[in-house]
Design an enzyme around this catalytic site. Structure first.
Site, PDB file in Angstrom:
ATOM      1  N   TYR A 174     -14.244 108.579  20.163  1.00 23.03           N
ATOM      2  CA  TYR A 174     -14.492 107.530  21.733  1.00 23.03           C
ATOM      3  C   TYR A 174     -13.543 106.724  21.055  1.00 23.03           C
ATOM      4  O   TYR A 174     -12.958 105.538  21.976  1.00 23.03           O
ATOM      5  CB  TYR A 174     -16.014 106.654  20.771  1.00 23.03           C
ATOM      6  N   LYS A 178     -11.034 105.804  24.372  1.00 19.04           N
ATOM      7  CA  LYS A 178     -10.777 104.278  24.520  1.00 19.04           C
ATOM      8  C   LYS A 178      -9.987 104.073  24.637  1.00 19.04           C
ATOM      9  O   LYS A 178      -9.122 103.674  25.146  1.00 19.04           O
ATOM     10  CB  LYS A 178     -11.495 103.859  24.379  1.00 19.04           C
TER      11      LYS A 178
END
Length: 314
Positions: A174, A178
């Site tokens: 993640y 991002k």
């Protein structure tokens, strides 16, 4: 008095719940016609059967308030389905003006336990999903600009995370995705500005289905109107602003937003600089200057999630 987004059309991905829903409702409130995209899988890890329910419920909510909206049930991480999303918008509303990329999943695991599939799936939905929709939106705006002989109107709002800024031990996939979103955003901002398009990214803090574990135990501090400080409705107004004509000079920026606060994040700056005495560093010289520098700082200068987010446990 006209509304800020009157006459504009917008796509919001992952808009069936949480942040995406709040953003879609806000854009419609400001006058935009909205395509509500959501694949509709019930699991925050992307598991379960796809469903039209979440997207159609948000469409019904927008229409009940007097707005214009249609649902799109495709997977934005699929290149052709992302193409179809942009084509649907143009077919329904004549053009695309605003793209809000929000769709995502979580498959959390420590780096030493993470499987290849857990890595690939999160990168696919977050980073490839952002690329896919941005690609087809950019093609649309470039073609319109060529036809118009000058700049057109275009806004992109991408969703990053403070997991990229501050680190998140159990989310290497993640955090990497991002971080990639920020790189995609700044590159897109430079590439499309001559066509009249801006691209910005936000790092939202919100209590949603995706973040229920992250914010478990943190106090629900009510602000004005009794709204939870981490309610997605605190994030939506910034998205509405970035989508508007008023934000025409805001481009390539990263903003943190939550509970009545917006922070503009500076691009990385050099914290210290060392020059080799003889033009080329030796191991010993690097050991001397760098070990000396880092030895006088806190261990990795890492912080707990609560300290980074400025939250208080209830």
């Amino acid at each position: 008095m006209s509304l800020p987004l009157e006459g504009l059309s917008a796509i919001v991905t992952g808009a069936g719940r949480g942040l995406g829903r709040a953003e879609a409702v806000e854009l419609a409130r400001l006058g935009a016609s909205v395509v509500v995209n959501d694949f509709g899988q019930p699991g925050r890890d992307g598991s379960g059967a796809a469903s039209a329910g979440p997207a159609e419920e948000v469409v019904a909510e927008i229409r009940a308030a007097g707005g214009a909206a249609v649902a799109h049930l495709g997977d934005v991480a699929d290149f052709e389905q992302a193409r179809g999303l942009v084509e649907l918008t143009v077919r329904e509303f004549g053009k695309l003006d605003v793209l809000v990329n929000n769709a995502g999943i979580l498959r959390d695991r420590m780096i030493f336990s993470m499987s290849e599939e857990e890595w690939d799936s999160v990168i696919r939905v977050h980073l490839k999903g952002h690329f896919n929709t941005t690609h087809f939106a950019a093609v649309h705006w470039r073609e319109r600009s060529k036809g118009a002989g000058g700049p057109v109107y275009g806004r992109i709002v991408n969703t990053s995370s403070e997991a990229f800024l501050a680190g998140s031990a159990g989310q290497p996939n993640y955090a990497a995705a991002k971080g990639g979103v920020v790189g995609l955003t700044t590159s897109t901002a430079l590439a499309l500005r001559k066509y009249g398009v801006t691209a910005n990214a936000i790092c939202p803090r919100a209590r949603t289905r995706m973040t229920e574990d992250v914010f478990a135990g943190f106090a629900e501090e009510a602000g004005p109107g009794g709204l939870d400080a981490l309610a997605p409705e605190h994030v939506a107004p910034l998205v509405g602003y970035l989508a508007s004509p008023a934000a025409g000079r805001v481009n390539g920026q990263l903003l943190v937003v939550h509970g009545g606060m917006v922070a503009v994040v500076e691009r990385p700056r050099v914290a210290a600089k060392f020059d080799a005495e003889k033009g080329v560093f030796s191991y010993g010289e690097l050991d001397e200057v760098l070990s000396g520098y880092f030895g006088g700082r806190p261990d990795g200068e890492t912080f707990g999630a609560g300290e980074v987010l400025g939250l208080k446990r209830g």
